[in-house]
Design a protein around this motif. Structure first.
Motif, short mmCIF file in Angstrom:
data_model
loop_
_atom_site.label_atom_id
_atom_site.label_comp_id
_atom_site.label_asym_id
_atom_site.label_seq_id
_atom_site.Cartn_x
_atom_site.Cartn_y
_atom_site.Cartn_z
N UNK A 270 0.88 -1.05 -0.07
CA UNK A 270 0.04 -0.14 0.00
C UNK A 270 0.81 1.37 0.01
N UNK A 271 0.30 2.37 -0.57
CA UNK A 271 0.96 3.48 -0.18
C UNK A 271 1.40 4.17 1.23
N UNK A 272 2.67 4.01 1.84
CA UNK A 272 2.77 4.39 2.99
C UNK A 272 2.62 5.72 3.42
N UNK A 273 2.21 6.83 2.32
CA UNK A 273 2.07 8.13 2.78
C UNK A 273 0.53 8.25 3.02
N UNK A 274 -0.39 7.31 2.72
CA UNK A 274 -1.81 7.26 2.97
C UNK A 274 -2.04 6.74 4.61
N UNK A 275 -2.64 7.63 5.30
CA UNK A 275 -2.91 6.99 6.98
C UNK A 275 -3.78 5.58 6.63
N UNK A 276 -2.99 4.78 7.67
CA UNK A 276 -3.63 3.41 7.68
C UNK A 276 -5.03 3.39 7.80
N UNK A 277 -5.67 4.21 8.57
CA UNK A 277 -7.12 4.28 9.00
C UNK A 277 -7.87 4.35 7.55
N UNK A 278 -7.53 5.26 6.58
CA UNK A 278 -8.04 5.49 5.48
C UNK A 278 -7.93 4.42 4.42
#
Length: 114
Positions: A52-60
């Protein structure tokens, strides 16, 4: 060696379907790894993972929350929590979440039932 119970086979199919759906929804275009082992000795083991994209917060990117979709404003459903309950009721285990490298994993173990 007998045949796998039809209901257990359906659950394994749903595991793969849910894992692939979540990967395409939350990490479009990312590679997906699928592993499936089925035999009377170890039962059914299904594992789906994708970066996954690490810049996207895990919650989203959490599969348990509504996800944005180009066709619908929000999509909701039983998703992984519902799948985990179905696996548990069949005597199996279901684990899902992010690892330290931001890859998302769905890992299910089901007993062999004839």
């Amino acid at each position: 060696m007998g045949q796998l119970n039809r209901e257990t086979g359906k659950i394994a199919y749903r595991v793969l379907q849910e894992g692939l759906t979540n990967a395409s929804r939350h990490a479009p275009g990312a590679p997906v790894s699928v592993e499936l082992t089925v035999n009377p000795t170890v039962g059914v083991h299904a594992h789906v993972s994708n970066p996954t994209n690490p810049s996207v917060p895990a919650a989203s990117a959490d599969a348990t929350r509504p996800a944005m979709d180009s066709k619908n404003a929000f999509r909701t459903g039983a998703g992984l929590p519902g799948l985990a309950e179905r696996v548990r009721q069949a005597g199996g285990t279901c684990r899902f979440g992010f690892d330290a490298r931001h890859a998302f994993h769905v890992d299910v173990q089901l007993p062999w039932v004839e």
